[in-house]
Design a protein around this motif. Sequence first.
Motif, PDB file in Angstrom:
ATOM      1  N   GLY A 149      -8.608   3.470 -20.484  1.00 22.04           N
ATOM      2  CA  GLY A 149      -7.033   2.600 -20.377  1.00 22.04           C
ATOM      3  C   GLY A 149      -6.903   2.519 -18.803  1.00 22.04           C
ATOM      4  O   GLY A 149      -7.888   2.168 -17.781  1.00 22.04           O
ATOM      5  N   ASN A 150      -5.894   1.322 -19.063  1.00 27.68           N
ATOM      6  CA  ASN A 150      -5.991   0.763 -17.476  1.00 27.68           C
ATOM      7  C   ASN A 150      -4.186   1.542 -16.882  1.00 27.68           C
ATOM      8  O   ASN A 150      -3.142   1.880 -17.437  1.00 27.68           O
ATOM      9  N   ALA A 151      -4.677   2.019 -16.100  1.00 25.24           N
ATOM     10  CA  ALA A 151      -3.785   2.460 -14.889  1.00 25.24           C
ATOM     11  C   ALA A 151      -3.120   2.492 -13.739  1.00 25.24           C
ATOM     12  O   ALA A 151      -4.105   1.336 -12.985  1.00 25.24           O
ATOM     13  N   SER A 152      -2.520   2.529 -13.367  1.00 24.12           N
ATOM     14  CA  SER A 152      -2.091   1.898 -11.835  1.00 24.12           C
ATOM     15  C   SER A 152      -1.136   3.326 -10.719  1.00 24.12           C
ATOM     16  O   SER A 152      -0.658   3.858 -11.105  1.00 24.12           O
ATOM     17  N   LEU A 153      -1.252   2.634  -9.630  1.00 23.03           N
ATOM     18  CA  LEU A 153       0.216   3.664  -8.068  1.00 23.03           C
ATOM     19  C   LEU A 153       0.860   2.734  -7.724  1.00 23.03           C
ATOM     20  O   LEU A 153      -0.394   1.975  -7.030  1.00 23.03           O
ATOM     21  N   ARG A 154       1.531   2.586  -7.365  1.00 18.29           N
ATOM     22  CA  ARG A 154       2.320   1.626  -6.721  1.00 18.29           C
ATOM     23  C   ARG A 154       3.532   2.095  -6.109  1.00 18.29           C
ATOM     24  O   ARG A 154       4.213   3.326  -6.857  1.00 18.29           O
ATOM     25  N   ALA A 155       3.183   1.474  -4.864  1.00 17.63           N
ATOM     26  CA  ALA A 155       4.305   2.017  -3.871  1.00 17.63           C
ATOM     27  C   ALA A 155       5.248   1.495  -3.393  1.00 17.63           C
ATOM     28  O   ALA A 155       4.710   0.587  -2.348  1.00 17.63           O
ATOM     29  N   ALA A 156       6.527   0.853  -2.625  1.00 18.03           N
ATOM     30  CA  ALA A 156       7.112   0.013  -1.840  1.00 18.03           C
ATOM     31  C   ALA A 156       6.220   0.415   0.038  1.00 18.03           C
ATOM     32  O   ALA A 156       6.127  -0.550   0.603  1.00 18.03           O
ATOM     33  N   GLY A 157       5.986   1.435   0.052  1.00 14.25           N
ATOM     34  CA  GLY A 157       5.463   1.690   1.510  1.00 14.25           C
ATOM     35  C   GLY A 157       4.108   3.124   1.558  1.00 14.25           C
ATOM     36  O   GLY A 157       4.426   4.013   0.893  1.00 14.25           O
ATOM     37  N   PHE A 158       3.258   3.148   1.980  1.00 17.04           N
ATOM     38  CA  PHE A 158       2.217   3.926   1.831  1.00 17.04           C
ATOM     39  C   PHE A 158       2.441   4.341   2.849  1.00 17.04           C
ATOM     40  O   PHE A 158       1.763   6.416   2.524  1.00 17.04           O
ATOM     41  N   ALA A 159       2.931   5.125   3.982  1.00 18.27           N
ATOM     42  CA  ALA A 159       3.896   6.095   4.638  1.00 18.27           C
ATOM     43  C   ALA A 159       4.721   6.456   3.692  1.00 18.27           C
ATOM     44  O   ALA A 159       4.335   8.251   3.664  1.00 18.27           O
ATOM     45  N   GLN A 160       5.269   6.344   2.856  1.00 20.96           N
ATOM     46  CA  GLN A 160       6.269   7.442   2.222  1.00 20.96           C
ATOM     47  C   GLN A 160       4.996   8.000   0.981  1.00 20.96           C
ATOM     48  O   GLN A 160       5.666   9.409   1.129  1.00 20.96           O
ATOM     49  N   ALA A 161       4.694   7.028   0.487  1.00 21.63           N
ATOM     50  CA  ALA A 161       3.798   7.889  -0.705  1.00 21.63           C
ATOM     51  C   ALA A 161       3.096   8.870   0.096  1.00 21.63           C
ATOM     52  O   ALA A 161       2.703  10.408  -0.561  1.00 21.63           O
ATOM     53  N   MET A 162       2.019   8.750   1.694  1.00 19.42           N
ATOM     54  CA  MET A 162       1.820   9.669   1.966  1.00 19.42           C
ATOM     55  C   MET A 162       2.610  10.724   2.330  1.00 19.42           C
ATOM     56  O   MET A 162       1.625  11.943   2.081  1.00 19.42           O
ATOM     57  N   ARG A 163       3.393  10.749   2.365  1.00 20.03           N
ATOM     58  CA  ARG A 163       4.227  11.925   2.598  1.00 20.03           C
ATOM     59  C   ARG A 163       5.135  12.781   1.529  1.00 20.03           C
ATOM     60  O   ARG A 163       4.564  14.036   1.254  1.00 20.03           O
ATOM     61  N   THR A 164       5.027  11.979   0.409  1.00 30.28           N
ATOM     62  CA  THR A 164       5.178  12.694  -1.079  1.00 30.28           C
ATOM     63  C   THR A 164       3.976  13.281  -1.222  1.00 30.28           C
ATOM     64  O   THR A 164       3.869  14.600  -1.966  1.00 30.28           O
ATOM     65  N   LEU A 165       2.621  12.756  -0.909  1.00 29.64           N
ATOM     66  CA  LEU A 165       1.126  13.542  -1.308  1.00 29.64           C
ATOM     67  C   LEU A 165       0.452  14.531  -0.245  1.00 29.64           C
ATOM     68  O   LEU A 165       0.430  15.726  -0.372  1.00 29.64           O
ATOM     69  N   ALA A 166       1.706  14.625   1.468  1.00 26.72           N
ATOM     70  CA  ALA A 166       1.226  15.824   2.047  1.00 26.72           C
ATOM     71  C   ALA A 166       2.473  15.299   3.400  1.00 26.72           C
ATOM     72  O   ALA A 166       3.164  14.564   4.368  1.00 26.72           O
ATOM     73  N   PRO A 167       3.179  16.408   3.421  1.00 30.38           N
ATOM     74  CA  PRO A 167       4.528  16.614   3.514  1.00 30.38           C
ATOM     75  C   PRO A 167       4.094  16.666   5.530  1.00 30.38           C
ATOM     76  O   PRO A 167       5.229  15.427   5.689  1.00 30.38           O
ATOM     77  N   GLY A 168       3.659  17.205   5.507  1.00 30.34           N
ATOM     78  CA  GLY A 168       3.833  17.081   6.971  1.00 30.34           C
ATOM     79  C   GLY A 168       3.001  15.408   8.004  1.00 30.34           C
ATOM     80  O   GLY A 168       2.845  15.984   9.115  1.00 30.34           O
ATOM     81  N   TYR A 169       2.516  14.397   7.293  1.00 32.66           N
ATOM     82  CA  TYR A 169       1.341  13.677   7.563  1.00 32.66           C
ATOM     83  C   TYR A 169       2.455  12.241   7.895  1.00 32.66           C
ATOM     84  O   TYR A 169       3.356  12.200   7.041  1.00 32.66           O
ATOM     85  N   ARG A 170       2.395  11.695   9.455  1.00 37.67           N
ATOM     86  CA  ARG A 170       3.188  11.056   9.519  1.00 37.67           C
ATOM     87  C   ARG A 170       2.532  10.111  10.115  1.00 37.67           C
ATOM     88  O   ARG A 170       1.707   9.649  10.866  1.00 37.67           O
ATOM     89  N   PRO A 171       1.783   8.719   8.883  1.00 36.64           N
ATOM     90  CA  PRO A 171       1.574   7.617   9.878  1.00 36.64           C
ATOM     91  C   PRO A 171       2.136   6.587  10.796  1.00 36.64           C
ATOM     92  O   PRO A 171       3.721   6.514  10.440  1.00 36.64           O
ATOM     93  N   ARG A 172       1.349   5.891  10.995  1.00 35.52           N
ATOM     94  CA  ARG A 172       1.618   4.815  11.809  1.00 35.52           C
ATOM     95  C   ARG A 172       2.673   3.715  11.697  1.00 35.52           C
ATOM     96  O   ARG A 172       3.518   3.313  12.314  1.00 35.52           O
ATOM     97  N   GLY A 173       1.626   3.866  10.895  1.00 33.15           N
ATOM     98  CA  GLY A 173       2.109   2.308  10.272  1.00 33.15           C
ATOM     99  C   GLY A 173       2.986   1.822   8.666  1.00 33.15           C
ATOM    100  O   GLY A 173       2.980   3.630   7.971  1.00 33.15           O
TER     101      GLY A 173
END
Length: 878
Positions: free
Chosen positions: A465-489
Amino acid sequence: MPRLPVAKPVAIAAAIAAGGLALVLAAPVLMDGNVWRGRIEAEASALMGRKVTVAGPITLRILPSPAVTLAAVGVENVVALDRVRLGLSLGALLAGRPELSDVSVEGGRAGPVDGLNLRASAVKDSFTVSGNGRLWGKPITLEASGSRPTANETAPLKAALAMPSLESAAGFEGRFGKGGLDGKIEVSLASLARAAGSAQLPDSPLSAQAGLRLTPDEVEVSDLGVILGESTITGSVVASRSGSPALMDVTLRADSFDLDARKTPAAPRPAASQAPATSAAPPPAGTPQPPSAAPAPAASQPFELPPDLAANLDLGIGRLIWRGETVSNIQLNALLDGGRLTLSQASARLPGTGMVKLTGAMTTPEGRPRFEGELKAESRNLPVLRAWLGLGGSPTPAKARLEGKVRLADNRLSLNALTLDLDERRVTGMIGAGMAWPVPVKAELGLPGLALGFDGSWGDGRLAGNASLRAAGFAQAMRTLAPGYRPRGNGELSITGRVEASSGQLAIDEFQARAGEAILGGKATLALEGRPRLTASLSGNAIALDPFLPAEGKDKADEPKPRRRTGYAAPPPPPVIPAALSPDGAWSRTPLDLGWLQALDADLGLEAKSVSLERWRLDQVRAHLGLARGVLDLDRLSGRLLGGELAAAGRMAANAMTLSATLKDADLAQIRPAAGGLRLEKGRMGGEMRLAAAGTSPAALAASLSGNGKVLVADGEVSGFDLAAMDARMRNMENLGSLLGLVQAGLSGGSSRFSSLSGTFTAEKGIVASRDLALVAEGGGATGIATIDLPKDTISSRIAFRLAAPDAPALGLRLEGPLAAPVKAVDINDLQRWLVEKGLGKALNPKGAGENSDAPRKLKAGDALRGLFSAFGKKKAE
């Protein structure tokens, strides 16, 4: 008139003759058995308790022995007999009381037995039965014997069934009568798998025994004992229809089952090759045809829970061995009453210190099942559970807990209000599936700042089937998946693709990912059996890496806590030199977090328009990465760097790194590299290097760097000194003012064009050294040596500038100190000697001053030069 005396033999003969005459005269009526059809069917139905029909002709034979033959006899969807012959006793028939002397069945079926042939005979009050047939396609033999019960007494009965081809048998011994049957039943199977014709069942012997009691209103199986291989099953079954509602109670207990003992099915033989047919003949009439579509799941077929049945089900299995692991404490408790099935418990202990439990209730309004319940599941060792289920054995996440509301309605099964905790992350949402084939599947899940969706189907062991993953900002998404990671942009995150999962493998096609301005597309496959392996082929646009790098200056409170090491253990790091790791070093001693290297294996190909990092940009990128057992191999990397051609390869492990690279015809004007106050303004550069380092922190890697390389820059320009101006001044050297102008023009700035700048270098234990630096420029040239101490972050270099003027002295330049801001000093020893040789006193004294004049005393050359260069704030000359 007195009767004539008659002898007894004569009287008997006369009676027989009279009876025979009467029978002959009545034969036309008796031979037409169809007149008895209604009575036969009625009495047989009353005797059997089920509707009996005789669809074929009924015939009666008198001689040589009376018999009634019935054709096409059926018993209400249970028995269908081709021909039944009832033998009658002639004497009893003549006496007006018909009695059966024997019964035979020729062809037909009874339940699962077809091809049935039976013969029963009676002698006085005893009878015997023998026959044969086929049970589920296997030949069987039947034997029974007993006595005729009276109206008030039961009689003994013994019966046996044998299946010689399967070495299996069943038997009953007890008593029967008008009130029913009561006795003991025994079953013996040489192999359950062979007897059932299914390789999915254990290939183990089975023996069972139980008490059996049958009455018109009740069935009871008591003291049930079953031994299957090394497993033991006990229990009882009671069913009664004497009242309303009918009652049933089933209780079964098993100590263990070993499903791994099942026989492995043999591979099918390949079909014999045949010549291709020119035309296909139509199949014979009655030949079964393959269905045009798979049948719908049973749950989608209309059915109703019986409202007039009250049943209690209590099942338990102590231990179930499957796929090398143990599922324990399996419990199923359910109650059916008034058309409502209440599931009070369906639970089990799972591998990986886990459990699963389902509760709820089901009804069937208008023939459609409806279920409302609650599902709970937990695993404290999720890698073990995932490995058992064939979903890979990645060490993370380590724990999981699931809760949700189960609902079945309108032919759709859904898990709503889902809460899934994976270690410290929580997933919420819903998962639904339709009752069709293939099964429609839809999921909407969410993590903080992330939304996941799936819309597809499942069938034949395949999820697509068709799958999707969406977030308003990839910075928040990365913090969710890797709590200690804070990207610059930051920027919108969107990932879509066509997903297909089957047999421990996940494939993604039509993959599209966007994070901010970066776009990637392609396809990927993730194999989950054993160690996870990711294979991907990706292409992208102009990808800037800076927004994804960790932000600088983050608070220590935001730094991730040290992670517990899991997975494959890395080899111990090599020893480092304590002196190289001085407290003043600029390199961090914090170990690099390379645990992600152990997460999976990978084979990745990438093509991109460009990849940029800070001032550096690589165009026309082509790369291939391989990751296996914690070792990352950059098999190849090619592209255009600064307008030139770059080719590189490398390797990175938990405690070591290597890199080799070749660069051709790069344009230095695009970056203008600088060091020690000098800057390359332009030029075409080429070079190559081979480097290696060992350690787990940046400091250790810097302290262990080794390798070699070479650099060549052609047709360039360097700023920081002006050799052409220095050469012109040197050719017109007359006095101290000329010397001052030389220094000002040459060493205080400006630039020098050159035809070539070359050098080689070696690295050992973090010390990078070059001893053959050479510059060929307008107005002269230069040679030099340089040493860069990476652990201490310092530089020490000596450069000798030689002007093009005839016999011009060398002018030395030294760079010493921190690599980012070294101290620059001029070495004037050669210039001092040259000035002396050329007559320094004349050059430094005013014109026309004689020996006896009042002019100041002649200065020494060394004092004059030291004063001159000290005016530029430099170190004293030697």
